[in-house]
Motif scaffolding. Structure first.
Motif, PDB file in Angstrom:
ATOM      1  N   VAL A 121      18.208   2.790 -51.161  1.00 48.64           N
ATOM      2  CA  VAL A 121      17.414   1.566 -50.970  1.00 48.64           C
ATOM      3  C   VAL A 121      17.882   0.476 -51.929  1.00 48.64           C
ATOM      4  O   VAL A 121      18.041  -0.698 -51.537  1.00 48.64           O
ATOM      5  N   PHE A 122      18.128   0.856 -53.173  1.00 49.94           N
ATOM      6  CA  PHE A 122      18.600  -0.106 -54.172  1.00 49.94           C
ATOM      7  C   PHE A 122      19.950  -0.690 -53.776  1.00 49.94           C
ATOM      8  O   PHE A 122      20.153  -1.914 -53.820  1.00 49.94           O
ATOM      9  N   LEU A 123      20.878   0.169 -53.389  1.00 58.65           N
ATOM     10  CA  LEU A 123      22.224  -0.297 -53.037  1.00 58.65           C
ATOM     11  C   LEU A 123      22.214  -1.202 -51.802  1.00 58.65           C
ATOM     12  O   LEU A 123      23.036  -2.115 -51.681  1.00 58.65           O
ATOM     13  N   LEU A 124      21.275  -0.962 -50.898  1.00 54.76           N
ATOM     14  CA  LEU A 124      21.212  -1.749 -49.670  1.00 54.76           C
ATOM     15  C   LEU A 124      20.529  -3.102 -49.857  1.00 54.76           C
ATOM     16  O   LEU A 124      20.932  -4.105 -49.247  1.00 54.76           O
ATOM     17  N   PHE A 125      19.522  -3.143 -50.710  1.00 59.33           N
ATOM     18  CA  PHE A 125      18.673  -4.336 -50.744  1.00 59.33           C
ATOM     19  C   PHE A 125      18.663  -5.090 -52.083  1.00 59.33           C
ATOM     20  O   PHE A 125      18.227  -6.237 -52.124  1.00 59.33           O
ATOM     21  N   ALA A 126      19.121  -4.463 -53.162  1.00 60.65           N
ATOM     22  CA  ALA A 126      19.081  -5.150 -54.468  1.00 60.65           C
ATOM     23  C   ALA A 126      20.135  -6.254 -54.521  1.00 60.65           C
ATOM     24  O   ALA A 126      21.311  -5.999 -54.254  1.00 60.65           O
ATOM     25  N   GLU A 127      19.705  -7.442 -54.874  1.00 57.55           N
ATOM     26  CA  GLU A 127      20.618  -8.583 -54.983  1.00 57.55           C
ATOM     27  C   GLU A 127      20.287  -9.444 -56.209  1.00 57.55           C
ATOM     28  O   GLU A 127      19.943 -10.614 -56.087  1.00 57.55           O
ATOM     29  N   PRO A 128      20.383  -8.853 -57.406  1.00 59.63           N
ATOM     30  CA  PRO A 128      20.108  -9.650 -58.605  1.00 59.63           C
ATOM     31  C   PRO A 128      21.197 -10.698 -58.838  1.00 59.63           C
ATOM     32  O   PRO A 128      22.362 -10.485 -58.500  1.00 59.63           O
ATOM     33  N   ASP A 129      20.814 -11.836 -59.399  1.00 63.71           N
ATOM     34  CA  ASP A 129      21.781 -12.907 -59.640  1.00 63.71           C
ATOM     35  C   ASP A 129      22.765 -12.553 -60.753  1.00 63.71           C
ATOM     36  O   ASP A 129      23.930 -12.940 -60.719  1.00 63.71           O
ATOM     37  N   ASN A 130      22.287 -11.822 -61.739  1.00 61.43           N
ATOM     38  CA  ASN A 130      23.118 -11.453 -62.890  1.00 61.43           C
ATOM     39  C   ASN A 130      23.755 -10.092 -62.667  1.00 61.43           C
ATOM     40  O   ASN A 130      23.071  -9.102 -62.401  1.00 61.43           O
ATOM     41  N   LEU A 131      25.077 -10.011 -62.786  1.00 63.23           N
ATOM     42  CA  LEU A 131      25.801  -8.758 -62.554  1.00 63.23           C
ATOM     43  C   LEU A 131      25.439  -7.697 -63.587  1.00 63.23           C
ATOM     44  O   LEU A 131      25.323  -6.516 -63.265  1.00 63.23           O
ATOM     45  N   ALA A 132      25.245  -8.120 -64.830  1.00 62.32           N
ATOM     46  CA  ALA A 132      24.878  -7.171 -65.890  1.00 62.32           C
ATOM     47  C   ALA A 132      23.519  -6.542 -65.596  1.00 62.32           C
ATOM     48  O   ALA A 132      23.318  -5.339 -65.803  1.00 62.32           O
ATOM     49  N   VAL A 133      22.597  -7.354 -65.098  1.00 65.64           N
ATOM     50  CA  VAL A 133      21.265  -6.849 -64.742  1.00 65.64           C
ATOM     51  C   VAL A 133      21.365  -5.856 -63.588  1.00 65.64           C
ATOM     52  O   VAL A 133      20.674  -4.834 -63.560  1.00 65.64           O
ATOM     53  N   TYR A 134      22.256  -6.149 -62.641  1.00 66.85           N
ATOM     54  CA  TYR A 134      22.457  -5.254 -61.490  1.00 66.85           C
ATOM     55  C   TYR A 134      22.901  -3.867 -61.962  1.00 66.85           C
ATOM     56  O   TYR A 134      22.351  -2.845 -61.523  1.00 66.85           O
ATOM     57  N   TYR A 135      23.887  -3.819 -62.848  1.00 68.39           N
ATOM     58  CA  TYR A 135      24.378  -2.526 -63.334  1.00 68.39           C
ATOM     59  C   TYR A 135      23.350  -1.827 -64.226  1.00 68.39           C
ATOM     60  O   TYR A 135      23.285  -0.595 -64.261  1.00 68.39           O
ATOM     61  N   LEU A 136      22.556  -2.603 -64.942  1.00 63.99           N
ATOM     62  CA  LEU A 136      21.483  -2.017 -65.753  1.00 63.99           C
ATOM     63  C   LEU A 136      20.439  -1.356 -64.855  1.00 63.99           C
ATOM     64  O   LEU A 136      19.996  -0.224 -65.122  1.00 63.99           O
ATOM     65  N   LEU A 137      20.060  -2.041 -63.792  1.00 67.69           N
ATOM     66  CA  LEU A 137      19.098  -1.475 -62.839  1.00 67.69           C
ATOM     67  C   LEU A 137      19.693  -0.260 -62.128  1.00 67.69           C
ATOM     68  O   LEU A 137      18.989   0.725 -61.862  1.00 67.69           O
ATOM     69  N   MET A 138      20.979  -0.326 -61.844  1.00 66.16           N
ATOM     70  CA  MET A 138      21.652   0.810 -61.216  1.00 66.16           C
ATOM     71  C   MET A 138      21.565   2.046 -62.104  1.00 66.16           C
ATOM     72  O   MET A 138      21.335   3.163 -61.628  1.00 66.16           O
ATOM     73  N   ALA A 139      21.756   1.841 -63.407  1.00 66.50           N
ATOM     74  CA  ALA A 139      21.670   2.956 -64.350  1.00 66.50           C
ATOM     75  C   ALA A 139      20.284   3.586 -64.316  1.00 66.50           C
ATOM     76  O   ALA A 139      20.149   4.819 -64.331  1.00 66.50           O
ATOM     77  N   VAL A 140      19.262   2.767 -64.240  1.00 66.55           N
ATOM     78  CA  VAL A 140      17.883   3.274 -64.231  1.00 66.55           C
ATOM     79  C   VAL A 140      17.610   4.098 -62.973  1.00 66.55           C
ATOM     80  O   VAL A 140      17.046   5.197 -63.046  1.00 66.55           O
ATOM     81  N   VAL A 141      18.021   3.593 -61.811  1.00 69.60           N
ATOM     82  CA  VAL A 141      17.720   4.303 -60.559  1.00 69.60           C
ATOM     83  C   VAL A 141      18.553   5.572 -60.402  1.00 69.60           C
ATOM     84  O   VAL A 141      18.181   6.481 -59.649  1.00 69.60           O
ATOM     85  N   MET A 142      19.675   5.676 -61.127  1.00 69.48           N
ATOM     86  CA  MET A 142      20.528   6.865 -61.014  1.00 69.48           C
ATOM     87  C   MET A 142      20.080   8.021 -61.907  1.00 69.48           C
ATOM     88  O   MET A 142      20.617   9.129 -61.797  1.00 69.48           O
ATOM     89  N   ILE A 143      19.116   7.794 -62.779  1.00 70.80           N
ATOM     90  CA  ILE A 143      18.689   8.837 -63.727  1.00 70.80           C
ATOM     91  C   ILE A 143      18.293  10.148 -63.041  1.00 70.80           C
ATOM     92  O   ILE A 143      18.663  11.234 -63.508  1.00 70.80           O
ATOM     93  N   PRO A 144      17.549  10.121 -61.918  1.00 73.54           N
ATOM     94  CA  PRO A 144      17.133  11.391 -61.291  1.00 73.54           C
ATOM     95  C   PRO A 144      18.264  12.184 -60.644  1.00 73.54           C
ATOM     96  O   PRO A 144      18.048  13.320 -60.227  1.00 73.54           O
ATOM     97  N   LEU A 145      19.453  11.623 -60.532  1.00 76.50           N
ATOM     98  CA  LEU A 145      20.552  12.322 -59.859  1.00 76.50           C
ATOM     99  C   LEU A 145      20.864  13.665 -60.517  1.00 76.50           C
ATOM    100  O   LEU A 145      21.001  14.685 -59.836  1.00 76.50           O
ATOM    101  N   TYR A 146      20.980  13.669 -61.834  1.00 71.79           N
ATOM    102  CA  TYR A 146      21.379  14.886 -62.540  1.00 71.79           C
ATOM    103  C   TYR A 146      20.308  15.977 -62.476  1.00 71.79           C
ATOM    104  O   TYR A 146      20.626  17.137 -62.169  1.00 71.79           O
ATOM    105  N   PRO A 147      19.028  15.639 -62.745  1.00 73.42           N
ATOM    106  CA  PRO A 147      17.993  16.665 -62.579  1.00 73.42           C
ATOM    107  C   PRO A 147      17.933  17.218 -61.159  1.00 73.42           C
ATOM    108  O   PRO A 147      17.733  18.417 -60.962  1.00 73.42           O
ATOM    109  N   ALA A 148      18.130  16.347 -60.167  1.00 69.66           N
ATOM    110  CA  ALA A 148      18.069  16.791 -58.767  1.00 69.66           C
ATOM    111  C   ALA A 148      19.241  17.699 -58.416  1.00 69.66           C
ATOM    112  O   ALA A 148      19.076  18.697 -57.703  1.00 69.66           O
ATOM    113  N   TYR A 149      20.425  17.381 -58.925  1.00 70.45           N
ATOM    114  CA  TYR A 149      21.591  18.222 -58.624  1.00 70.45           C
ATOM    115  C   TYR A 149      21.453  19.592 -59.290  1.00 70.45           C
ATOM    116  O   TYR A 149      21.810  20.620 -58.699  1.00 70.45           O
TER     117      TYR A 149
END
Length: 235
Positions: free
Chosen positions: A43-71
């Protein structure tokens, strides 16, 4: 006598078929649970459109946190196929809950590191520094292989996170090799999942299965070497 042997052969064949069917079923359902738990990333990758690139990657880091516990939970769930009579759902969420404290720490560090390195890779690409970009990409791949290689140790062995890291350090090459196998399968699943649905149906589970096989092979080999060393000591 022949009838009894024929019946035993049929029972053995049916048992093998049932085991294979259970593995495929658990693989597909475990894969689906993994995707469901991480659906917010899509959902984030499809719809997130922050103006600041640094903010985009920061938000990406936050949403990716559950990946490791889930795997890690996926690995735990698939490990119990044929042995644990509980459903794949219970094994998955029980593994998620039990390993959460360890995996969320690594998941947080890994996701922020990944986002930071991707941001730097893009930066070096923009300023046409291909050498630095390659160095960043190689370092990122190694860290991801290390983290993935650590999953079987967390799932299979008892101890603290510090103990697991020490164990990984002892068998670094084998651990990184496991991580590399998983990373390749995950990459192929995601990449070809854009064209064919099949890789996404089973791909994440295949990565966990591959790590399980490699880790079991390593443990069996270590056990054999230990036995041989004990025999030589007695002589």
């Amino acid at each position: 006598m022949k009838d009894n042997k024929k019946e035993r052969d049929q029972e053995l064949a049916l048992s093998q078929v049932k085991k294979s069917v259970d593995q495929v079923y658990d693989g597909i359902m475990g894969n689906a649970l993994f995707i469901l738990v991480n659906i917010h990333i899509l959902v984030f990758l499809l719809f997130a459109e922050p103006d600041n690139l640094a903010v985009y990657y920061l938000l990406m880091a936050v949403v990716m946190i559950p990946l490791y516990p889930a795997y890690t939970a996926l690995y735990v769930a698939l490990r119990g196929t044929g042995e644990d009579k509980r459903s794949i759902y219970k094994r998955f969420f029980d593994g998620y809950r039990k390993q959460f404290k360890k995996t969320v720490v690594l998941g947080t560090l890994g996701s922020f590191f990944t986002a930071f390195m991707l941001y730097n890779s893009l930066f070096f690409s923009i300023i046409d520094q291909s050498g630095m970009r390659r160095a960043v990409d190689i370092l990122l791949v190694f860290v991801l292989m290390f983290l993935l290689g650590l999953v079987p140790i967390i799932a299979e062995e008892k101890g603290t996170l510090k103990d697991h890291l020490k164990e990984m350090e002892k068998k670094l090459f084998q651990g990184v090799l496991r991580g590399a196998a998983a990373l390749v399968l995950l990459f192929v699943s995601i990449y070809f999942g854009r064209l064919l649905i099949f890789p996404l149906i089973i791909g994440f589970s295949l990565a966990a299965y591959a790590q399980r096989v490699l880790y079991k092979h390593q443990k069996d080999r270590d056990f054999s070497e230990k036995q041989e060393a004990n025999k030589k000591t007695r002589k």
